[in-house]
Every structure is written in structure tokens, then in C-alpha cells.
Design a protein around this motif. Sequence first.
Motif, PDB file in Angstrom:
ATOM      1  N   GLY A 137      -1.468   5.774   9.696  1.00  9.31           N
ATOM      2  CA  GLY A 137      -2.693   5.175  10.211  1.00  9.31           C
ATOM      3  C   GLY A 137      -3.511   4.531   9.108  1.00  9.31           C
ATOM      4  N   LEU A 138      -4.529   3.772   9.511  1.00  8.86           N
ATOM      5  CA  LEU A 138      -5.356   3.030   8.559  1.00  8.86           C
ATOM      6  C   LEU A 138      -6.024   3.964   7.547  1.00  8.86           C
ATOM      7  N   GLN A 139      -6.456   5.149   8.014  1.00  7.59           N
ATOM      8  CA  GLN A 139      -7.134   6.081   7.104  1.00  7.59           C
ATOM      9  C   GLN A 139      -6.164   6.720   6.124  1.00  7.59           C
ATOM     10  N   GLY A 140      -4.881   6.752   6.504  1.00 12.87           N
ATOM     11  CA  GLY A 140      -3.910   7.500   5.696  1.00 12.87           C
ATOM     12  C   GLY A 140      -3.261   6.701   4.582  1.00 12.87           C
ATOM     13  N   ILE A 141      -3.265   5.332   4.674  1.00 14.51           N
ATOM     14  CA  ILE A 141      -2.560   4.582   3.627  1.00 14.51           C
ATOM     15  C   ILE A 141      -3.357   4.622   2.331  1.00 14.51           C
TER      16      ILE A 141
ATOM     17  N   TRP B 164       0.857  -1.187   0.000  1.00 14.62           N
ATOM     18  CA  TRP B 164       0.000   0.000   0.000  1.00 14.62           C
ATOM     19  C   TRP B 164       0.884   1.226   0.000  1.00 14.62           C
ATOM     20  N   GLY B 165       0.322   2.384  -0.396  1.00 13.40           N
ATOM     21  CA  GLY B 165       1.093   3.617  -0.369  1.00 13.40           C
ATOM     22  C   GLY B 165       1.104   4.185   1.038  1.00 13.40           C
ATOM     23  N   GLY B 166       2.228   4.709   1.453  1.00 13.57           N
ATOM     24  CA  GLY B 166       2.312   5.314   2.775  1.00 13.57           C
ATOM     25  C   GLY B 166       2.839   4.342   3.823  1.00 13.57           C
ATOM     26  N   VAL B 167       2.946   4.871   5.055  1.00 14.37           N
ATOM     27  CA  VAL B 167       3.507   4.096   6.162  1.00 14.37           C
ATOM     28  C   VAL B 167       2.431   3.909   7.213  1.00 14.37           C
TER      29      VAL B 167
ATOM     30  N   ASN C  79       0.229  -3.072  13.995  1.00 14.36           N
ATOM     31  CA  ASN C  79       0.079  -2.099  12.912  1.00 14.36           C
ATOM     32  C   ASN C  79       0.060  -2.785  11.548  1.00 14.36           C
ATOM     33  N   ALA C  80       1.006  -3.721  11.399  1.00 15.97           N
ATOM     34  CA  ALA C  80       1.129  -4.408  10.116  1.00 15.97           C
ATOM     35  C   ALA C  80      -0.177  -5.122   9.775  1.00 15.97           C
ATOM     36  N   ARG C  81      -0.741  -5.810  10.763  1.00 10.74           N
ATOM     37  CA  ARG C  81      -1.980  -6.555  10.509  1.00 10.74           C
ATOM     38  C   ARG C  81      -3.153  -5.611  10.257  1.00 10.74           C
ATOM     39  N   GLU C  82      -3.114  -4.469  10.939  1.00 11.59           N
ATOM     40  CA  GLU C  82      -4.205  -3.506  10.780  1.00 11.59           C
ATOM     41  C   GLU C  82      -4.336  -3.058   9.318  1.00 11.59           C
ATOM     42  N   GLY C  83      -3.194  -2.936   8.641  1.00 13.59           N
ATOM     43  CA  GLY C  83      -3.213  -2.493   7.241  1.00 13.59           C
ATOM     44  C   GLY C  83      -4.156  -3.320   6.381  1.00 13.59           C
ATOM     45  N   PHE C  84      -4.227  -4.643   6.675  1.00 16.43           N
ATOM     46  CA  PHE C  84      -5.062  -5.533   5.859  1.00 16.43           C
ATOM     47  C   PHE C  84      -6.542  -5.475   6.233  1.00 16.43           C
ATOM     48  N   THR C  85      -6.864  -4.716   7.300  1.00 15.12           N
ATOM     49  CA  THR C  85      -8.280  -4.551   7.630  1.00 15.12           C
ATOM     50  C   THR C  85      -8.893  -3.371   6.884  1.00 15.12           C
ATOM     51  N   HIS C  86      -8.051  -2.664   6.105  1.00 12.23           N
ATOM     52  CA  HIS C  86      -8.577  -1.559   5.292  1.00 12.23           C
ATOM     53  C   HIS C  86      -9.692  -2.101   4.394  1.00 12.23           C
TER      54      HIS C  86
ATOM     55  N   LYS D  95      -9.667   3.088  -4.611  1.00 15.65           N
ATOM     56  CA  LYS D  95      -9.916   3.710  -5.898  1.00 15.65           C
ATOM     57  C   LYS D  95      -9.889   5.239  -5.851  1.00 15.65           C
ATOM     58  N   GLU D  96      -9.447   5.767  -4.699  1.00 18.86           N
ATOM     59  CA  GLU D  96      -9.549   7.218  -4.525  1.00 18.86           C
ATOM     60  C   GLU D  96      -8.596   8.006  -5.411  1.00 18.86           C
ATOM     61  N   THR D  97      -7.384   7.502  -5.581  1.00 21.26           N
ATOM     62  CA  THR D  97      -6.371   8.209  -6.368  1.00 21.26           C
ATOM     63  C   THR D  97      -5.720   7.217  -7.330  1.00 21.26           C
ATOM     64  N   PRO D  98      -5.063   7.721  -8.370  1.00 20.15           N
ATOM     65  CA  PRO D  98      -4.354   6.803  -9.278  1.00 20.15           C
ATOM     66  C   PRO D  98      -3.347   5.944  -8.517  1.00 20.15           C
ATOM     67  N   GLU D  99      -2.672   6.537  -7.538  1.00 22.30           N
ATOM     68  CA  GLU D  99      -1.683   5.786  -6.772  1.00 22.30           C
ATOM     69  C   GLU D  99      -2.365   4.631  -6.018  1.00 22.30           C
ATOM     70  N   ALA D 100      -3.486   4.941  -5.360  1.00 22.62           N
ATOM     71  CA  ALA D 100      -4.213   3.911  -4.621  1.00 22.62           C
ATOM     72  C   ALA D 100      -4.660   2.796  -5.556  1.00 22.62           C
ATOM     73  N   GLU D 101      -5.118   3.161  -6.752  1.00 19.13           N
ATOM     74  CA  GLU D 101      -5.547   2.152  -7.720  1.00 19.13           C
ATOM     75  C   GLU D 101      -4.404   1.244  -8.138  1.00 19.13           C
ATOM     76  N   ALA D 102      -3.217   1.846  -8.285  1.00 19.33           N
ATOM     77  CA  ALA D 102      -2.058   1.053  -8.696  1.00 19.33           C
ATOM     78  C   ALA D 102      -1.701   0.032  -7.613  1.00 19.33           C
ATOM     79  N   TYR D 103      -1.754   0.438  -6.344  1.00 19.28           N
ATOM     80  CA  TYR D 103      -1.479  -0.513  -5.259  1.00 19.28           C
ATOM     81  C   TYR D 103      -2.544  -1.623  -5.222  1.00 19.28           C
ATOM     82  N   THR D 104      -3.788  -1.240  -5.482  1.00 23.49           N
ATOM     83  CA  THR D 104      -4.861  -2.238  -5.512  1.00 23.49           C
ATOM     84  C   THR D 104      -4.603  -3.265  -6.602  1.00 23.49           C
ATOM     85  N   GLU D 105      -4.181  -2.768  -7.783  1.00 21.34           N
ATOM     86  CA  GLU D 105      -3.899  -3.677  -8.883  1.00 21.34           C
ATOM     87  C   GLU D 105      -2.768  -4.634  -8.512  1.00 21.34           C
ATOM     88  N   PHE D 106      -1.743  -4.116  -7.836  1.00 21.51           N
ATOM     89  CA  PHE D 106      -0.624  -4.960  -7.444  1.00 21.51           C
ATOM     90  C   PHE D 106      -1.068  -6.017  -6.420  1.00 21.51           C
ATOM     91  N   GLN D 107      -1.877  -5.580  -5.439  1.00 25.41           N
ATOM     92  CA  GLN D 107      -2.395  -6.556  -4.463  1.00 25.41           C
ATOM     93  C   GLN D 107      -3.184  -7.658  -5.168  1.00 25.41           C
TER      94      GLN D 107
END
Lengths: 595, 83
Positions: A259-263, A251-254, A302-309, A267-279
Motif C-alpha cells: 500500500g501507499l503507506q507501506g512503500i 521505491w522500496g517494497g511492493v 496501483n502503479a500510478r498511486e505509488g507516485f502520489t506518495h 527520509k524516514e529510513t536509510p533505505e527510503a533515502e536511497a530510493y529518493t536519491e535514485f528517483q
Amino acid sequence: MTNYFTYPLNTTGLLRKKRALRRDLLSNRKDLDDKRIAILGGSTTAEVRDMLELFLLHAGIRPVFYESEYNRYFEDVMFPESGLKDFRPEIIHIHTTNLNIRRFPALNESCEAIEELLADEMNRFSGLWERIEQDYGCPVIQNNFELPHYRLMGNLDAYDRHGRTTFISMLNHRFAEEARKRKNLYLNDINYLSAWFGLERWHDRLFWHSYKYAMNYEAIPLLADSIASIIRSIYGKAKKCLVLDLDNTLWGGVIGDDGLQGIRIGKETPEAEAYTEFQRYVRELKERGVLLAVCSKNDEANAREGFTHPDSILSADDFAAFIANWDPKHENILRIAETLNIGIDSLVFVDDNPVEREIVRAQLAEVTVPELGSDIVKYIDILDKTGLFETVSLSADDLQRNMFYVANTERAKQQEQFASYDDFLRSLDMVAEIAPFSTLYLDRIAQLTNKTNQFNLTTRRYTLAEMAAMSCDQNRITLYGRLRDRFGDNGIVSVMAGIIKETELHIELWLMSCRVLKRGMEAAMLDSLVERAKTRNLSGIVGYYYPTAKNGMVKDLYAEMGFRQLTDTIDIGTAWYLDISENCSKKNTFITVTP
Amino acid sequence: MKNLSIQERMSEVFRDVLDNDAIILTRETTADDIEEWDSLSHITIIVAIEKEFNVKFNLSDIKPLRNIGEFEDLIVLKTGIKG
């Protein structure tokens, strides 16, 4: 050296420095496997040979080549007085292109005549494959066809029956049908390769007219890489596990800072879409049988929380191993290999941070670390085009593999609750199916035989055809073992084979998947082998152990199973004897064996 | 790189392709003078020279080259770089 062999390929460097690269590869790698590879060409193959040699050396295979004379691919196979017979190829690559299609439809030909033309062309190739199967029984890597250099009818060429584009597409379709049917036929998809490279560049007419190369010189490293990927896969040298960093990789960001809201995922931004495609790509790899592991510098929570997005395609359960802490990554990668019981050389490490990549490369030379760059939109191409996870067939086990490992994690949890390990084993309600090789499972048996490195007493490799022949041989005893327990089916996990000489059975194969280590399956397999040897009135079993860089874990297995070491020395390794004429006690206590 | 002459850059390509650091080209050098320079390595040399000087030779360019001097002249003609 590594960067010459990962995508994007440095074709200029590979071609210009090939002699020095070859020298380096030969001196750097020790445990190389020798393979006899015949290249039968419909055009010049010298550079194909040179480039293929580099890619194979890089993969730990030292090829010895046979090359047909220019455009003698057909004669070499069909007329046995050629040198091919004496060469005894282990793999044959038929390097043909659309320049070798004998005749394209004439514009006035009838549908029936075109159909006949197509059948003639197919018969020529299937005749070759048939003959190779008879004479050599070895894998054939056959190029399909690239699209034509020009289109006489423009767009109509793609759908009128007289069009060359149509004719080539139909041939490719039939090649694919044949490859699905024939166990030993593998297609090298130059149709895709040439499109990817660019047809305009691929069709280099100057090189054809001057030197009879059927494609652009700079496409040859790509072609060789593709052939080498197939060969790696045939010999079980493909990678098994993708080890992934999290922040700015999945995902983009740390996550720890943003935080979960910040990564950025979704589909919100082109960058977010690119990470989604990679996932999504990563999850597709998993579904295809590649193991996934997390290796991240993060607090685990924290690491596990990322996947609850809500937009995360991957979930924490998709990973067979999940390590998030602040230890150096190369140490964690070793832990992952240990947890999953797979060799370090079967791991691919993916991280956006060049420093981490460099450290892992320096500390763990066996781990493949693609030069990922830091641009998320390129990640998929880099992983996909490197051909790391190339597979020659999809077995049912591939599609279930991740489940096996997740079940293993559950077993490990259970184990902690038992007073003794024996209690734990009893609680598993293990049932094994142990029987002679059957055609139904031959794919998996061959796959397991060719990729098992650790629990493997003899490390012999066989092609599918050789294993099929073994299973019919009256002079042999063959066994596969499949293990189920109350957490699920582990699939086919063990293979044994031996050849009868007079009154003794000599073990040729004894191997087991590391995902069922310490479950007593080896004892159950040996019991079955002994039983079958007895019914053939044999008096003893001779076992062999050939040490490799990876099979140290089984060096004492024969002793543990009650064999005594034979004093007569063999070239490499040790030989052992088990007397079965007298009372030979059963070794297995925890597994119920059927049939 | 910029300070090297065309001939020095060509020598560097020949050394890489033929894996022989001792190669020093002169205008008079021909394939007979360098043992490893055979018809197969010639193709690799042509491609490596194209890449080195960012040029593309055509059918009529390649045929009549008799020695390194003519090869160098061809590169000068194609690239406009002064030898």
C-alpha cells in the motif's frame, strides 16, 4: 558477453580475453559502421587501441586505426608528410596526459612568467586543434589532464602559483573554455576518470618506466569506455529512453501488497533515502532530455498511486509512456518503443529482478540491460558509469524533449474525437518554418541527422563541420523544417539536402523525426524543395533510397510523392525521379508554411 | 582451480591472452617458441598472471626472466604456493 561491457567493468577479463572477445564481436554483429580513427599518443597507445576497438565493436562501430609513432602526436598533425593525411581520419583522439606537459613552473618564477608558460602550453594544443580543423575538419577527442603523481609542496601545491596541481587545474580550465568554443573539440575527462579510479593506482610508475604507459594498465578499459561513449554520442548511438520497473526499483517494497503507506520512499529510513536519491537522479536524466517509461507488473491504478506518495520525487506525468499490467515485460517494452516511435536499441531497461532482466536480455537482444544487482545504493553508479546517455552537447530540444512526447499523448487523445484523420490534422493548426540550414540551428540539424534511423531515406551521417560546409555550398540546396501546432512546438523535426548536378538536384539527405509521423510534414518539405529547385532553373529531382535494418517505413515514400522509379540500377537501393519542369502539383494540404 | 598446478594455470593464462588453445607450457618454453608472444602481448601476460595469482611484480622481478621455468619460480617465490 554483455557483462564485460557494463559497469562495473570486468577489466581483468577484458584484458585477458580481448582476442577472443574481438573474434566474437566481429562474428556476432552484422550491420557494423566502418570508421577511420587516428590515435595520436604522447605515450604508448597499443592497449588503448585494442580496448577501444572492443568497446566500439560492442557499439556497432568497426574502427580502422592509425596510430602515431611513440610520442609523435604533435609531429603527425603539424607535418603533413606523416601518414595521417593519407589515412583521412574521421575522428582523431589525442592521447596526452600530464606527462606530456612540456615544463612546469620553476619555484622562483614570477607570476608573469608562469602566465606565459601557461599560454605557451595552451598555444601548443590549440595550434594542434586549429591545424586539424583546417586539414581534416573532423572531431577531436582530447584528453584533459590528470592530477600529478606527487605534490612537491603538499597541500600548498593546490593553490600556490608554482604548484603543479595548480598549473594542471589551470590548464584543465582553459581546455574546457576552448572546448566550449570549438565545435569539433570534445574533452575526454581523464581528470575525473583518474580520480574515480584512484590516483594512487592510476600513476603506475613501473608501467611508465618499463613500457611507457601513462596510466595503470587496468585503467585502460575504463579510458577506452569513456572515449567510446563520446564516439557513440557523436554518431548518435547514445540511448534515448530509460524504461523503469517500479517495485524495489523506484521505491522500496511492493505497492500492490504494502500500500501507499507501506512503500519506502522519503527520509524516514536509510533505505527510503536511497530510493529518493535514485528517483532524483532519474528525474535529472529526464530534465536533461532522456525519455522515461514505466514497465511494471502491477495493476495500473496501483502503479500510478505509488507516485502520489508525498515524498515521491517523480510523478506519473514525468513518464512519456506508462505501462503497468501483467503481460510479459519484453512485450510491454516493444509497445513502449512503438508508442514513442523510437528504435528498440535506444532503450535501457532497469529492473531489480534478475529473472526479468534475463528474460528481456534473451528476448530483446537490442535492449541494453545493465547488471543492476539488487542494492539500491549502487543503482546510480551503475547507470552513470556505463555512459549510456553520454551527450556531446545539450541542445534546446534535449531540454524540452519530454514535453514533446507528453504533447503527443494529448494529440492522440484528441484524435479519437474526430470523424476523420484529415479533420484531426486540420484541427491541429500546424505551422511549419522551412528554410535553408542556419548556423543558429546547426547543432540540432546535425544531431537529428546523426540519430534518425527510421524515417531516413539515405542514412548518411555528417559531422557538424561537414554540415556547416554544406550550408555554405552554392551547389547545394539545404532545408530544415520546424513544426508548431496548437499543442506546442515540436522543434526542428526534418532535414533535407541535395547537390546540383547540371539541371538536376540529387537528394543527399531526407529525414524526419518520428515524433511527427503522419502529419504531412514530409509533403511540406518536398514542396519547399521543389520550389527552391525551380527558382534555380532545375528540371528534375533525383531521389535515392538506401535500405538499412531500420528504414523500411520509407521504402515507398518516393512513389507516394509522385516520383517514378529509375530503371538504371545503383549499387544498393533504388533511385527515383521527379519531373519539376511541367506542372508539379503541391503535395501539402494541412500545414501553413513560413517564411 | 585449486587442483591445477602453477604451470597449468599459467598455460591457461597464455591460452586466453594469446587466444590459442594449443599452447602447453614447459619450464623450457621461451618467447621464441610461441609465435604470438611478442613484446606487446608480454605486457598483457604479466598483468593477467598478476591477477591470476594475486601478486604484484616489482621492477627487478620482471627484467631477467628467460623462460617459463624462471617465471614459475618467481610466482612460487612471491606467493608461497608450491609448484
